[in-house]
Motif scaffolding. Sequence first.
Motif, PDB file in Angstrom:
ATOM      1  N   MET A 134       0.980  -1.417   0.311  1.00 62.88           N
ATOM      2  CA  MET A 134      -0.566   0.366   0.027  1.00 62.88           C
ATOM      3  C   MET A 134       1.494   1.101  -0.157  1.00 62.88           C
ATOM      4  SD  MET A 134      -3.464  -0.656   2.306  1.00 62.88           S
ATOM      5  CE  MET A 134      -2.187  -0.750   3.864  1.00 62.88           C
ATOM      6  N   SER A 135       2.138   1.220  -0.244  1.00 66.80           N
ATOM      7  CA  SER A 135       3.151   2.574   0.011  1.00 66.80           C
ATOM      8  C   SER A 135       2.586   3.159  -1.301  1.00 66.80           C
ATOM      9  CB  SER A 135       4.794   1.947  -0.111  1.00 66.80           C
ATOM     10  OG  SER A 135       4.648   1.608   1.075  1.00 66.80           O
ATOM     11  N   ASN A 136       2.292   4.412  -1.093  1.00 70.83           N
ATOM     12  CA  ASN A 136       2.938   5.340  -2.359  1.00 70.83           C
ATOM     13  C   ASN A 136       3.554   6.411  -2.013  1.00 70.83           C
ATOM     14  OD1 ASN A 136      -0.263   4.852  -1.377  1.00 70.83           O
ATOM     15  ND2 ASN A 136       0.651   7.497  -1.424  1.00 70.83           N
ATOM     16  N   THR A 137       4.303   7.001  -2.919  1.00 72.85           N
ATOM     17  CA  THR A 137       4.104   8.562  -2.385  1.00 72.85           C
ATOM     18  C   THR A 137       3.346   9.406  -2.535  1.00 72.85           C
ATOM     19  OG1 THR A 137       4.999   9.025  -5.211  1.00 72.85           O
ATOM     20  CG2 THR A 137       6.674   8.019  -3.800  1.00 72.85           C
ATOM     21  N   GLY A 138       3.532  10.890  -2.492  1.00 67.18           N
ATOM     22  CA  GLY A 138       2.459  12.213  -2.193  1.00 67.18           C
ATOM     23  C   GLY A 138       1.579  11.822  -1.242  1.00 67.18           C
ATOM     24  N   THR A 139       1.012  12.153  -0.781  1.00 66.90           N
ATOM     25  CA  THR A 139      -0.131  12.847   0.349  1.00 66.90           C
ATOM     26  C   THR A 139      -0.541  11.286   0.916  1.00 66.90           C
ATOM     27  OG1 THR A 139      -1.452  13.702  -1.243  1.00 66.90           O
ATOM     28  CG2 THR A 139       0.088  15.150  -0.679  1.00 66.90           C
ATOM     29  N   HIS A 140      -1.579  11.734   1.755  1.00 66.40           N
ATOM     30  CA  HIS A 140      -2.281  11.119   2.065  1.00 66.40           C
ATOM     31  C   HIS A 140      -1.682   9.170   2.894  1.00 66.40           C
ATOM     32  CE1 HIS A 140      -5.468  12.968   0.014  1.00 66.40           C
ATOM     33  NE2 HIS A 140      -5.001  13.847   0.623  1.00 66.40           N
ATOM     34  N   PRO A 141      -0.991   9.748   3.964  1.00 69.34           N
ATOM     35  CA  PRO A 141      -0.295   7.890   4.399  1.00 69.34           C
ATOM     36  C   PRO A 141      -1.036   7.286   5.203  1.00 69.34           C
ATOM     37  CG  PRO A 141       0.374  10.307   5.731  1.00 69.34           C
ATOM     38  CD  PRO A 141      -0.656  10.653   4.699  1.00 69.34           C
ATOM     39  N   THR A 142      -2.870   7.934   5.983  1.00 72.18           N
ATOM     40  CA  THR A 142      -3.488   7.238   6.991  1.00 72.18           C
ATOM     41  C   THR A 142      -3.636   5.826   6.136  1.00 72.18           C
ATOM     42  OG1 THR A 142      -5.019   8.389   6.400  1.00 72.18           O
ATOM     43  CG2 THR A 142      -3.671   8.592   7.848  1.00 72.18           C
ATOM     44  N   ARG A 143      -4.558   4.774   5.815  1.00 69.93           N
ATOM     45  CA  ARG A 143      -4.423   3.541   6.238  1.00 69.93           C
ATOM     46  C   ARG A 143      -6.107   2.998   7.003  1.00 69.93           C
ATOM     47  NH1 ARG A 143      -2.795   5.819   2.583  1.00 69.93           N
ATOM     48  NH2 ARG A 143      -0.745   4.426   1.454  1.00 69.93           N
ATOM     49  N   ALA A 144      -7.548   4.027   7.027  1.00 66.37           N
ATOM     50  CA  ALA A 144      -8.410   3.542   7.414  1.00 66.37           C
ATOM     51  C   ALA A 144      -8.483   1.761   7.417  1.00 66.37           C
ATOM     52  CB  ALA A 144      -9.773   4.384   6.897  1.00 66.37           C
ATOM     53  N   ILE A 145      -9.299   1.552   8.860  1.00 68.49           N
ATOM     54  CA  ILE A 145      -9.563   0.142   8.988  1.00 68.49           C
ATOM     55  C   ILE A 145     -10.375  -0.318   9.743  1.00 68.49           C
ATOM     56  CG2 ILE A 145      -7.144  -0.794   8.123  1.00 68.49           C
ATOM     57  CD1 ILE A 145      -6.929  -1.641  11.568  1.00 68.49           C
ATOM     58  N   ALA A 146     -11.593  -0.865   9.272  1.00 65.86           N
ATOM     59  CA  ALA A 146     -12.763  -1.491  10.474  1.00 65.86           C
ATOM     60  C   ALA A 146     -12.845  -3.087  10.348  1.00 65.86           C
ATOM     61  CB  ALA A 146     -14.079  -0.812  10.192  1.00 65.86           C
TER      62      ALA A 146
END
Length: 421
Positions: free
Chosen positions: A143-155
């Motif tokens: 799930m890594s990527n450059t740029g913005t939005h590093p959060t990974r919401a989980i449920a």
Amino acid sequence: MGHIINTVASVAALTALFVPEVAAQSCPGVNSRFQPRMGSGYRFSLLATGLRQPRHITIDSAGNLLVAEGGSQSVRRLVLQDQGNIVCVQSNTQLSGTNTNHGIALSADGRTLFTSNLASVNAYSYDPATGQVGSGRQIVNGMSNTGTHPTRAIATSKWSPDTILVARGSQNNIDTTTTQTSSGRSMIKTFSISAGTQSTINYNTGGEVLGWGLRNIVGLTEDPAYGGIWSVENQMDDLRLNGRDIHNNNPAERLSYHGVLNATTNRYKGLNYGYPSCVPAWDPQNVGINGLVVGSLFKPDSVPNANDCANRMTGRLHFHAHTAPLDVKFTANGTAAYIAFHGSWNRNPADGYRVMRVDFRNGDPVADVSSTTAQIPVMENSNVGGCPNNCFRPVGLAFDAKGRLYVSSDTTGEIYVIYGA
């Protein structure tokens, strides 16, 4: 000028529903920097300070509060104790070996702890009585990527206990490659927990797409009474249309519905919600396209070509532009959802920085999809003009068995408790 008058009236109506909380209690040794305004019928106490960027939170089956600390990249366990008419911390420990920058969840039986970070979702055996955790195992990666939005919401799901939901946002404000599901971004996917514990699943190639065209989902939850999956989304910044700056009041943030996971058929599964080609309106008059209402999708400047915005799915409810909803949680009976609005950076004057309630009936919001007044005040900064640098900023929400609502504030390192929810 009509839309400006309506906006002012809306803000005035919200303000009128707040009352000052002048006699809030704090736990011994815990001092509050701020004095929130509380909605009618609510009161608060400050539970803890000094945490390192607390993000999402959850309550385990023994009533302990687990906190994903973005600053320490680990989970903190707060053992809670009632003291009179407030709840306080009895002990505060870090769960060694855990790895998270945002997301945290527990399995349906409460014996497995899940965390997320930029790259992966990890699973640990967990004993709620002692707080002991086993060694972690990646169940989803890639799930890594450059740029913005590093959060990974989980449920996780009580209605489908072998399922974990994982959201991955765009890698920049306008991520043009997300017009295809193969990008693996701006979407929510579901994964089998049991399959992931046997062999790590790659996010891009594994799992099933629950919804896509969703710019940045930071909060996910399941309605405990009706089983529906709901998400809150942070929409596009710096919006322009035909060269005109319309970003201050557009696009809308949104609350979206994704169906029931264990339903025989789920007509919401796999739907496209428009991003990056189509965004929802918050102030239709400011957009200036005939026929738009709140929530209508339209094509702004500098996005991939779209001729089918009318055929894309939009949210079930919509919220003020740039208020940044980061979590959503339901009461046990499903009659209300509470939403944490982290607050704007891309708007002048600032907006958000509050916790609000949305009333539900039979698994659906009471308010119409185009409503601008669906949010009911719960907790707000007394001086929004001091935000974002001098105020609390809500992130994570969690209910305990007594119906008390816990709220994390990442920038101030605090946990609040709201009573009367």
